[in-house]
Structures are given as C-alpha cells and as structure tokens.
Design a protein around this motif. Structure first.
Motif, PDB file in Angstrom:
ATOM      1  N   LYS A  18       0.836  -1.207   0.000  1.00 49.21           N
ATOM      2  CA  LYS A  18       0.000   0.000   0.000  1.00 49.21           C
ATOM      3  C   LYS A  18       0.870   1.256   0.000  1.00 49.21           C
ATOM      4  CE  LYS A  18      -3.021   0.291   3.266  1.00 49.21           C
ATOM      5  NZ  LYS A  18      -3.627  -0.070   4.575  1.00 49.21           N
ATOM      6  N   TRP A  19       1.884   1.222   0.857  1.00 49.42           N
ATOM      7  CA  TRP A  19       2.799   2.370   0.956  1.00 49.42           C
ATOM      8  C   TRP A  19       3.488   2.642  -0.370  1.00 49.42           C
ATOM      9  CZ3 TRP A  19       8.196   2.080   0.291  1.00 49.42           C
ATOM     10  CH2 TRP A  19       8.907   3.247   0.613  1.00 49.42           C
ATOM     11  N   LYS A  21       2.568   1.852  -3.450  1.00 52.65           N
ATOM     12  CA  LYS A  21       1.675   2.356  -4.496  1.00 52.65           C
ATOM     13  C   LYS A  21       1.362   3.837  -4.275  1.00 52.65           C
ATOM     14  CE  LYS A  21      -0.103  -2.133  -5.821  1.00 52.65           C
ATOM     15  NZ  LYS A  21      -1.217  -3.050  -6.055  1.00 52.65           N
ATOM     16  N   ARG A  22       1.526   4.281  -3.045  1.00 50.79           N
ATOM     17  CA  ARG A  22       1.262   5.688  -2.712  1.00 50.79           C
ATOM     18  C   ARG A  22       2.519   6.545  -2.911  1.00 50.79           C
ATOM     19  NH1 ARG A  22      -0.252   4.711   2.254  1.00 50.79           N
ATOM     20  NH2 ARG A  22       1.567   5.560   3.331  1.00 50.79           N
ATOM     21  N   GLU A  23       3.683   5.992  -2.530  1.00 53.18           N
ATOM     22  CA  GLU A  23       4.889   6.810  -2.414  1.00 53.18           C
ATOM     23  C   GLU A  23       5.954   6.571  -3.480  1.00 53.18           C
ATOM     24  OE1 GLU A  23       5.265   9.132  -0.214  1.00 53.18           O
ATOM     25  OE2 GLU A  23       3.511   8.740   1.050  1.00 53.18           O
TER      26      GLU A  23
END
Length: 374
Positions: A18-19, A21-23
């Motif tokens: 998740k991290w 795909k965000r960062e």
DNA sequence: AAGCCGGGGTT
DNA sequence: AACCCAGGCTT
C-alpha cells in the motif's frame, strides 16, 4: 503480547505494498515494461545509486533502444556510454548477454530462471529482479536493501556478508510476495530500504511496517543488519608520464589503452608505472627510471624529468592509487605514434575515448593550462 | 570463502 | 574515515 508470525507477515506484505503504491518514485525504468529496459536498469543499478544511474540509463536506451541495436554496436561505443559508471565488466557482460539473447532467443529476453540466469552478468539478484519486475513472476530479488529491511523487521543476527544468509533471505522474501503482486512488492521492498529503512539512521516513525518490526520493538534497529567488515584499501604509488607532442603533434599528449581484462579494462590512460612504496614515490628518480625502462619495453622511448606537474588520488574498493605526473618527451615521436596501444590525443579528440576519472581529471587540467588563445 | 571490480554519496 | 550502494565473476 506479541503478534503471531502469520499476522506479522501479513502486516508486512499488505502495508508495504500500500505504501509503495502511494509513495513510489517516478523513475525512468518504471515507465517501461520492456524487459530489455528493466534488464539494462538492473545492471546499471548494481552497486550504484539511483540518482547516479538515471542520466546513464536515459542516454543508454536512447542510443541502444533494443537488444538488436546493442548487439550490433561497437564495444567501444558501449564502453563510452558507461564511462564514469564504474564496474566496466558490467557493460561488456551486458553486450555479450544481449548478443546471446538475439542469437538464441530471437531478441526476446528469457522469462524463465534457468535461461536468464545463464546470461553473462545476471546473478541471483538480477535474475529475480527481471523475472519479477518485467514478467511479474513470484521470484525474490534480494539485494542489500532487502537484506537490511528483513534483518530489521525479523531482527535477524545473520551476517549478510555470507552467501548462506542471502539464500535464507530469498526464501523469506519469496514467502512474503502477495499473490499477483511480485513486480510492485519487490520494488516496494527495495524502495523502503532506499527511502526509509536506510543504513545509518532509519526513519522508523515514517515506516509503514513499524508496528511489526521486531528490531524496532527491541531498540536494535540501528545495530542491524550484522555485516562483517571489509578489508581496508591498500595504497599503491604510481608515476605517470605526460609526454607532449611537438611539431605536427603539438598540443597532443601520448596515451595508451589498458589491457583487455582486469582493472579498468580497455580504458585509456597516461603511460605510468608502479613504484614500490611512498619512499620511492617521493624520490621521483626511481619513477623516472622505471618509466624509461617500461617505455623501452613497449618500444616507446620516453625521457622523463623529475618535476611534478600533476598529482591525483584514485580510490577503488580494494586499493588506492596515488599518482604523480612527470613531464616527458618521446625520443622518436613518429615511431611512438605507430605503436599498438599508444596514441597521440589532443583536446578535440579527447571525448572519442573512454577515461577513468583520475586520468580525465589530469588530462583536462593539462589541456586547460595549455589553451592557446590565438 | 575470499578477492577483484569504480565511483560517489552519507554519516 | 568508514560505510554503503537495486552484485557478479573468478579463483
């Protein structure tokens, strides 16, 4: 009350993905799914930082856009595009491997571990990186970042300098890959190591998996991973000749090409010799004599002075070159110019050759100091 | 298992 | 100055 192994594993895989795909950073090779582009990037990234690689990657894929172009290119052209990146055997191995891909696989980068691992310069990490990133196969890609992250998350004391530790990390990493997410997850693992779980002072408060990190819970995040010390670089002392041309060779300097194998293979340099120690280096007379003797063996008569016109240090992983430069003249310039491996090179031809940084620096200094303002 | 193979950024 | 970096090859 500690969490179960299963909970710790699931937390890691899900939160890290998740991290990421965000960062995730916008990097040139992340804009492509071309296995050849992924391959080139992975070779360049071996022991080399992302910021260093970016401009090299862009120039390289622009000049050699596909395996066929790279296979057909002159080797010196490939080396010139690698100049300054270091570990030059990577460039030659890559071209050798690409030629193999063109001949045996019709220019298609293999998508199985056996074939891709047989290619020159493709080891366990790179094989896993290409299979996972380009083909989304659930193969581990364990580099220094991954070993650091896993050492901390699971608080492992194994020495990451040992090959057996890497094997174990590969099993561990493979078991963490979420179904169908190999490409992003493997990059996420490395991205975390590069951006958050850094070697000296990790940014634990910003870490997406801090709640499951055993090392952090035990306050040991800064002592991990365990890595046995590398040996110190050995100093060596060298004396180089700056042979200035005269007449039709005025403004040019005598240079030579290094051997086909070994350190800085096939790159160009000032003619030079190694002296025994710092004492001989300081005396200059030993260097002068050895330069003359060595040049005679090469069929190049050099008469050196005992004046220092340049000095530089070149730091390698395993040794340190200390180089002093003495002005010199060639006894017979016409003869010298025809010797294999030696050439007269002027400022206008300088960029046609590949230079180790230390000689690029020394020669640039020389050319600049001799700029002729007509 | 240990040595060889670049160059540069961080701490 | 020491350490590290999206490691692999050779001996």
């Amino acid at each position: 009350m500690s969490m179960s192994d299963e909970a710790r594993k699931n937390l890691f895989s899900a939160e890290l993905l998740k991290w990421y795909k965000r960062e995730r950073r916008d990097l040139p090779w992340r804009r492509s799914r071309d296995p050849y582009h992924i391959w080139v990037s992975e070779i360049m990234l071996q022991q080399t930082r992302v910021d260093t690689v970016i401009p090299y990657f862009n120039r390289f894929v622009d000049r050699f856009p596909n395996p066929k172009h790279l296979a057909d290119a002159p080797e010196e052209d490939v080396l010139k595009h690698w100049e300054g990146l270091g570990y030059y055997s990577r460039a030659r191995n890559l071209q050798t491997a690409v030629r193999e891909v063109v001949e045996r696989y019709g220019g298609q980068v293999p998508d199985n571990k056996k074939d891709i691992s047989s290619l020159k310069g493709v080891g366990p990490y790179t094989a896993g990186a290409i299979l996972s990133i380009a083909y989304n196969q659930p193969e581990p890609a364990v580099d220094g970042n991954v070993m650091r992250v896993l050492s901390r998350y699971y608080c492992l004391d194994d020495d990451i300098a040992k090959p057996s530790t890497r094997i174990g990390m590969e099993s561990l990493a493979q078991g963490l890959i979420p179904s169908g997410e190999a490409a992003d997850f493997n990059q996420a693992l490395m991205e975390l190591g590069a951006m958050v779980c850094t070697p000296k002072s990790p940014s634990c408060p910003e870490c997406p998996v801090r709640s499951g990190c055993v090392a952090l819970a035990e306050g040991r995040e800064r002592e991990l991973p365990i890595k046995t010390k590398a040996k110190k670089a050995r100093p060596v002392f060298r004396v180089a000749a700056l042979v200035e041309g005269t007449g039709p060779r005025a403004g040019k300097v005598l240079v030579r090409q290094r051997p086909d194998t070994g350190l800085l293979a096939r790159m160009w340099e000032l003619p030079h010799v190694e002296v025994r120690d710092e004492i001989e280096w300081d005396s200059l007379s030993v260097g002068k004599r050895l330069l003359q003797e060595a040049s005679a063996v090469d069929g190049v008569g050099i008469q050196a002075t005992e004046r220092i016109v340049g000095e530089a240090q070149h730091i390698f992983t395993h040794l340190v070159w200390n180089i002093r430069v003495l002005p010199a003249v060639a006894v017979d310039e016409e003869f010298v110019a025809d010797r294999t491996g030696y050439r007269w090179v002027g400022p206008d031809e300088f960029e046609n050759y590949s230079w180790p940084n230390v000689f690029r620096k020394l020669l640039t200094e020389y050319y600049i100091s001799h700029i002729n303002i007509n």
